[in-house]
Scaffold this motif. Structure first.
Motif, short mmCIF file in Angstrom:
data_model
loop_
_atom_site.label_atom_id
_atom_site.label_comp_id
_atom_site.label_asym_id
_atom_site.label_seq_id
_atom_site.Cartn_x
_atom_site.Cartn_y
_atom_site.Cartn_z
N LEU A 82 0.83 -1.20 0.00
CA LEU A 82 0.00 0.00 0.00
C LEU A 82 0.86 1.25 0.00
O LEU A 82 1.99 1.25 0.50
CB LEU A 82 -0.95 0.01 1.20
CG LEU A 82 -0.37 0.12 2.61
CD1 LEU A 82 -0.26 1.58 3.06
CD2 LEU A 82 -1.22 -0.67 3.61
N ALA A 83 0.33 2.30 -0.58
CA ALA A 83 0.99 3.61 -0.61
C ALA A 83 0.21 4.58 0.26
O ALA A 83 -1.01 4.62 0.21
CB ALA A 83 1.08 4.13 -2.04
N TRP A 84 0.94 5.35 1.04
CA TRP A 84 0.34 6.34 1.94
C TRP A 84 0.78 7.73 1.52
O TRP A 84 1.97 7.99 1.30
CB TRP A 84 0.76 6.07 3.38
CG TRP A 84 0.65 7.25 4.30
CD1 TRP A 84 1.64 8.11 4.66
CD2 TRP A 84 -0.53 7.69 4.99
NE1 TRP A 84 1.15 9.07 5.52
CE2 TRP A 84 -0.17 8.83 5.74
CE3 TRP A 84 -1.84 7.22 5.04
CZ2 TRP A 84 -1.09 9.52 6.53
CZ3 TRP A 84 -2.76 7.91 5.82
CH2 TRP A 84 -2.39 9.04 6.56
N VAL A 85 -0.17 8.66 1.42
CA VAL A 85 0.13 10.07 1.19
C VAL A 85 -0.62 10.87 2.24
O VAL A 85 -1.85 10.96 2.21
CB VAL A 85 -0.27 10.53 -0.23
CG1 VAL A 85 0.07 12.02 -0.41
CG2 VAL A 85 0.42 9.70 -1.30
N GLY A 86 0.11 11.41 3.20
CA GLY A 86 -0.49 12.17 4.29
C GLY A 86 -0.80 13.60 3.89
O GLY A 86 -0.22 14.13 2.93
N GLN A 87 -1.70 14.23 4.64
CA GLN A 87 -2.11 15.59 4.28
C GLN A 87 -0.99 16.60 4.46
O GLN A 87 -0.98 17.65 3.78
CB GLN A 87 -3.33 16.00 5.10
CG GLN A 87 -3.13 16.03 6.60
CD GLN A 87 -4.35 16.57 7.31
OE1 GLN A 87 -4.76 17.70 7.08
NE2 GLN A 87 -4.96 15.76 8.17
N GLU A 88 -0.02 16.33 5.32
CA GLU A 88 1.08 17.26 5.54
C GLU A 88 2.34 16.85 4.77
O GLU A 88 3.35 17.54 4.86
CB GLU A 88 1.39 17.35 7.04
CG GLU A 88 0.22 17.78 7.91
CD GLU A 88 -0.31 19.15 7.55
OE1 GLU A 88 0.48 19.97 7.03
OE2 GLU A 88 -1.51 19.40 7.78
#
Length: 269
Positions: A82-88
């Motif tokens: 899985l790939a994660w892209v956080g809001q910050e």
């Protein structure tokens, strides 16, 4: 196109530093589905997404991707799933755009040095998908906020996983790029779970929706059935209407102005 994977959460309790924020969340996401997580500020959207991405350990319950419990996976194996892209999240200012996107390939090998044909193609394809091919050699500190956001999305796409977890991916994007993003995510074939503030975008662009309120999932199901006035009113404290588009017949969720409280009536006498 990447093949989407199944995601499930069972009786999930999630929090921060041991403090319970969400309890009893259960989800079953079919491969290739787009799922919107919505709720008021402070309702636990980021907390839920970080637990689903395996970045924080659930206080109770389980999260599984393609039947594999995330707690059983080391970081590199999870990053291939899985790939994660956080809001910050933001690219390092000193990197060129292509270098920032190439970091999505790290779970598979050493950081890309620009010598492999396959790596070049993966980075180039990701940049093309988010419309940044012309900026590949620009420094990240010379980008606008929306462009930096698209760099991080391209990095997640380059990671080539079957699941993407995105915390407010439309932040800093104008309306046209928001619509393009949803179309891109759907065309990618990936399973996507994303937090959003735009309820109509969630209703008409996503397959499922999760509405968080009061520390629980107030409603979960098909987006067009969940994001309706009867759910929006208690979850957000505003009235809403479903109005048909004269051109397409599609019903859009239109929010009314929030009710103003009579402060004088609340004063003690």
């Amino acid at each position: 196109m990447s093949a989407g994977v199944a995601l499930s959460a069972t009786d999930l309790d999630a929090g921060v530093d041991g403090h319970l924020i969400l309890s009893g969340v259960t989800l079953d996401v079919a491969p290739g589905s787009l799922v919107a997580v919505v709720g008021e500020n402070g309702s636990g959207k980021s907390t839920l997404l970080r637990a689903l991405a395996g970045l924080t350990r659930p206080l109770a319950g389980t999260v599984a991707v393609d039947g594999t419990d995330l707690r059983a996976l080391p970081g590199r194996a999870r990053a291939r799933l899985l790939a994660w892209v956080g809001q910050e999240d933001a690219p390092a200012e000193e990197l060129l755009v292509w270098q920032a996107v190439a970091l999505g390939l790290v779970p598979y090998q050493r950081p890309w040095a620009g010598s492999g044909t396959g790596e070049r193609e993966a980075v180039g394809a990701a940049l093309a998908q988010v419309g940044l091919s012309a900026l590949a050699d620009r420094r990240c500190d010379h980008l606008s906020g929306g462009e930096r956001r698209r760099v991080m999305l391209a990095r997640g796409l380059a990671q080539r996983t079957g699941l993407m977890v995105l915390d407010e991916p439309t932040n800093h994007l104008d309306v046209a790029h928001q619509q393009e993003l949803v179309a891109l995510l759907r065309a990618s074939g990936r399973t996507v779970v994303a937090s959003l503030h735009d309820l109509d975008l969630a209703r008409n662009g996503f397959d499922q929706a999760v509405v968080l309120h009061g520390g629980r999932a107030l409603a979960t199901g098909p987006a067009t059935e969940v994001l309706v006035p009867e759910v929006v009113r208690p979850a957000f404290g505003v009235d809403a209407s479903l109005l048909p588009d004269p051109a397409t017949g599609r019903r859009h969720l239109v929010l009314s102005a929030p009710r103003t409280r009579d402060v004088r009536a609340e004063r003690p006498r």
